[in-house]
Design an enzyme around this catalytic site. Structure first.
Site, PDB file in Angstrom:
ATOM      1  N   GLU A 178       0.828  -1.208   0.000  1.00  0.00           N
ATOM      2  CA  GLU A 178       0.000   0.000   0.000  1.00  0.00           C
ATOM      3  C   GLU A 178       0.856   1.248   0.000  1.00  0.00           C
ATOM      4  O   GLU A 178       0.561   2.218  -0.695  1.00  0.00           O
ATOM      5  CB  GLU A 178      -0.889   0.011   1.228  1.00  0.00           C
ATOM      6  CG  GLU A 178      -2.008  -0.958   1.090  1.00  0.00           C
ATOM      7  CD  GLU A 178      -2.972  -0.789   2.226  1.00  0.00           C
ATOM      8  OE1 GLU A 178      -4.158  -0.954   1.977  1.00  0.00           O
ATOM      9  OE2 GLU A 178      -2.515  -0.486   3.329  1.00  0.00           O
ATOM     10  N   ASP A 195     -11.025  -9.439   4.322  1.00  0.00           N
ATOM     11  CA  ASP A 195     -11.468 -10.758   4.787  1.00  0.00           C
ATOM     12  C   ASP A 195     -12.631 -10.546   5.743  1.00  0.00           C
ATOM     13  O   ASP A 195     -12.945  -9.422   6.105  1.00  0.00           O
ATOM     14  CB  ASP A 195     -10.303 -11.470   5.509  1.00  0.00           C
ATOM     15  CG  ASP A 195      -9.749 -10.630   6.651  1.00  0.00           C
ATOM     16  OD1 ASP A 195      -8.775  -9.899   6.410  1.00  0.00           O
ATOM     17  OD2 ASP A 195     -10.318 -10.652   7.751  1.00  0.00           O
TER      18      ASP A 195
HETATM   19  N1  SAH Z   1       0.336 -11.164   5.804  1.00  0.00           N
HETATM   20  C1  SAH Z   1       0.811  -9.903   6.305  1.00  0.00           C
HETATM   21  C2  SAH Z   1       0.415  -9.729   7.739  1.00  0.00           C
HETATM   22  C3  SAH Z   1      -0.864  -9.080   7.837  1.00  0.00           C
HETATM   23  S1  SAH Z   1      -1.338  -8.749   9.476  1.00  0.00           S
HETATM   24  C4  SAH Z   1       2.302  -9.842   6.173  1.00  0.00           C
HETATM   25  O1  SAH Z   1       2.884 -10.862   5.892  1.00  0.00           O
HETATM   26  O2  SAH Z   1       2.866  -8.779   6.345  1.00  0.00           O
HETATM   27  C5  SAH Z   1      -2.849  -8.046   9.164  1.00  0.00           C
HETATM   28  C6  SAH Z   1      -2.859  -6.606   8.771  1.00  0.00           C
HETATM   29  O3  SAH Z   1      -4.087  -6.326   8.134  1.00  0.00           O
HETATM   30  C7  SAH Z   1      -2.791  -5.674   9.968  1.00  0.00           C
HETATM   31  O4  SAH Z   1      -2.124  -4.502   9.594  1.00  0.00           O
HETATM   32  C8  SAH Z   1      -4.264  -5.424  10.298  1.00  0.00           C
HETATM   33  O5  SAH Z   1      -4.490  -4.073  10.631  1.00  0.00           O
HETATM   34  C9  SAH Z   1      -5.042  -5.773   9.033  1.00  0.00           C
HETATM   35  N2  SAH Z   1      -6.084  -6.810   9.125  1.00  0.00           N
HETATM   36  C10 SAH Z   1      -6.724  -7.307   8.029  1.00  0.00           C
HETATM   37  N3  SAH Z   1      -7.605  -8.264   8.372  1.00  0.00           N
HETATM   38  C11 SAH Z   1      -7.531  -8.392   9.718  1.00  0.00           C
HETATM   39  C12 SAH Z   1      -8.175  -9.250  10.666  1.00  0.00           C
HETATM   40  N4  SAH Z   1      -9.063 -10.170  10.276  1.00  0.00           N
HETATM   41  N5  SAH Z   1      -7.855  -9.137  11.975  1.00  0.00           N
HETATM   42  C13 SAH Z   1      -6.939  -8.217  12.370  1.00  0.00           C
HETATM   43  N6  SAH Z   1      -6.285  -7.390  11.511  1.00  0.00           N
HETATM   44  C14 SAH Z   1      -6.560  -7.459  10.209  1.00  0.00           C
END
Ligand code: SAH
Length: 253
Positions: A13, A217
């Protein structure tokens, strides 16, 4: 000239935003790269917040103390909680709560001790401008994403919602956990891991804050599926388009 701070939780992003900022300069503070430049005629500082509340709070504090931003906007993805908040929709926060804050019985559940509040409101004017920009971008989602991506992620008529976003240091990825969250905080539209922390820091400094999250999600058992591809192909394109549209239309300050 007003300085706008933009924070994203994820690399893809931030890259999409930086691609639109000509001649940005890198300034390293607290091990983070702050990108100082211009976008749509505004002075902008853009940074990767990193993931989780503490990392985001540190980043926000540097934005306010070192770069003196006049407004802070968080852009990222979130899990949908509210009914009808679907993958591909956008949620603009009206207020934010830390869902994992619990100093009961000393303080009511979710209340941040010594603040006398659980809810940190987003700036109403800023949020209204961002919701309008999001509305315009989603109306032409096919143009921004292309028909194949739209079909792959089954994004039919994506919507903009405004309401409560809840934050905590957990990636919510089971039905049981998301149901428990909905029970504890029935107004919550979306869950993520940074927003309420940044809102609290901005409240401390009296600086307007807003958060725009694309739903990646449903915070359920399928929450990990296609996460990275969604960020690359949908969320980062939305972020760039929404913020660019917002800055282009923003009343001069
Ligand atoms: N796969 C990513 C990690 C993502 S962690 C990596 O490898 O870097 C999730 C990120 O998306 C966080 O910044 C959070 O703010 C957001 N997010 C999206 N869906 C979420 C969910 N179901 N629960 C908590 N945070 C979520």
């Amino acid at each position: 000239m007003a300085v706008i701070g933009i924070m994203s939780a994820l690399h893809e992003e931030l890259a999409a935003v930086l691609a639109d900022m000509p001649d940005e300069q890198r300034v390293v503070v607290a091990g983070r790269d702050f990108w100082v430049g211009q976008w749509q005629g505004y002075a902008v500082v853009a940074v990767l917040s990193r993931i989780g509340k503490v990392a985001a709070a540190t980043t926000a504090t540097v934005m306010l103390e070192r770069f003196g931003v006049d407004a802070l906007v968080f852009t990222g993805v979130a899990g949908g909680l509210g009914p009808g908040v679907s993958v591909g929709d956008v949620v603009v926060a009206s207020g934010l709560v830390q869902h994992d804050m619990d100093a009961s019985p000393l303080f009511p559940r979710h209340e941040v001790p010594l603040y006398g509040r659980a809810l940190f409101e987003a700036d109403a004017a800023l949020s209204a401008q961002l919701a309008e920009a999001a509305q315009q971008v989603l109306q032409s989602a096919e143009w921004h994403l292309g028909p194949d991506t739209l079909a792959q992620f089954q994004l039919s008529s994506p919507k903009v919602h405004q309401g409560l976003i809840v934050s905590g240091d957990r990636f919510v990825s089971t039905n049981a956990e998301s149901q428990a969250l909905c029970q504890a905080l029935p107004d919550a539209l979306a869950v993520e891991m940074e927003g309420a922390a940044v809102a609290q820091v901005c409240w401390d400094y009296g600086v307007p804050f807003a958060a725009v999250r694309t739903i990646s999600d449903r915070a359920d058992d399928a929450a990990h599926a296609d996460f990275n591809r969604f960020i690359r192909e949908v969320a980062s394109r939305y972020s760039r388009a929404i913020l660019s549209q917002w800055l282009a239309k923003r009343p001069p300050v």
